[in-house]
Design a protein around this motif. Structure first.
Motif, PDB file in Angstrom:
ATOM      1  N   LEU A  48       0.814  -1.214   0.000  1.00 18.69           N
ATOM      2  CA  LEU A  48       0.000   0.000   0.000  1.00 18.69           C
ATOM      3  C   LEU A  48       0.852   1.271   0.000  1.00 18.69           C
ATOM      4  CD1 LEU A  48      -2.836  -0.952   2.525  1.00 18.69           C
ATOM      5  CD2 LEU A  48      -2.963  -0.897   0.035  1.00 18.69           C
ATOM      6  N   PHE A  61      -4.053   4.777  -0.099  1.00 14.78           N
ATOM      7  CA  PHE A  61      -5.082   3.864   0.393  1.00 14.78           C
ATOM      8  C   PHE A  61      -6.195   3.736  -0.640  1.00 14.78           C
ATOM      9  CE2 PHE A  61      -8.134   2.465   3.773  1.00 14.78           C
ATOM     10  CZ  PHE A  61      -7.347   1.512   4.369  1.00 14.78           C
ATOM     11  N   GLN A  65      -7.487   0.457  -2.779  1.00 13.69           N
ATOM     12  CA  GLN A  65      -8.642  -0.196  -2.179  1.00 13.69           C
ATOM     13  C   GLN A  65      -9.426  -1.038  -3.179  1.00 13.69           C
ATOM     14  OE1 GLN A  65     -10.790   2.913  -0.274  1.00 13.69           O
ATOM     15  NE2 GLN A  65     -11.417   3.889  -2.156  1.00 13.69           N
ATOM     16  N   PHE A 115     -10.095   4.109   7.229  1.00 10.89           N
ATOM     17  CA  PHE A 115      -8.875   4.916   7.187  1.00 10.89           C
ATOM     18  C   PHE A 115      -8.953   6.036   8.219  1.00 10.89           C
ATOM     19  CE2 PHE A 115      -6.096   8.319   5.966  1.00 10.89           C
ATOM     20  CZ  PHE A 115      -4.954   7.694   5.488  1.00 10.89           C
ATOM     21  N   PHE A 131      -1.686   1.168  10.953  1.00  9.01           N
ATOM     22  CA  PHE A 131      -2.180   0.204   9.979  1.00  9.01           C
ATOM     23  C   PHE A 131      -2.343  -1.177  10.604  1.00  9.01           C
ATOM     24  CE2 PHE A 131      -1.587  -2.897   6.553  1.00  9.01           C
ATOM     25  CZ  PHE A 131      -2.640  -2.531   5.734  1.00  9.01           C
TER      26      PHE A 131
END
Length: 141
Positions: A48, A61, A65, A115, A131
């Motif tokens: 990521l 992110f 996703q 998030f 995370f």
């Protein structure tokens, strides 16, 4: 007589070793599982973190996703069923629409929310700790 004592001693040592190994096996298995999970989590974070700066921005992110969605969507019907996610049944049910599936829009909504909740210091970045904490919360819900 000495042979019997020696045989009893060897048998006692062998049984003790078996008991110790049996006691250690669950801890070893748990440690191995945790190690695999930690390695997997670290690898996900690295994937990521597009610019490899040690944090995942909201843009990184968001860029990834849908990749996560497509990886989870094993039958490629653009909807996630409970067996395609690692979410507990009650969490899945709270996210899924009336059809009992999580479509792409529902997925995008929860990912954005996840998030924001994970960003505990509100710097619009997820560091490795934030995370990993997010992954643990999702797994343990």
């Amino acid at each position: 007589m000495a042979a019997k004592v020696r045989m009893a001693f060897i048998l006692t040592v062998a049984l003790t070793a078996i008991v110790i190994l049996a006691a250690l096996t669950p801890m070893t298995a748990a440690a191995a599982t945790a190690s695999v999970e930690n390695a997997r989590d670290a690898r996900i974070f690295e994937l990521l973190d597009d610019d490899q700066n040690g944090s995942v921005s909201m843009m990184e992110f968001k860029n990834n996703q849908m990749l996560v969605f497509y990886i989870l969507d094993r039958n490629k019907d653009l909807a996630l069923t409970a067996d395609e996610t690692f979410l507990p049944a009650d969490v899945f049910a709270s996210i899924a629409g009336a059809d009992g599936k999580i479509d792409t829009l529902e997925f995008l909504e929860i990912v954005d929310s996840a998030f924001k909740q994970a960003d505990t210091n509100h710097d619009e970045l997820l560091d490795r700790q934030e995370f990993i904490a997010l992954l643990h919360r999702v797994r343990n819900r």
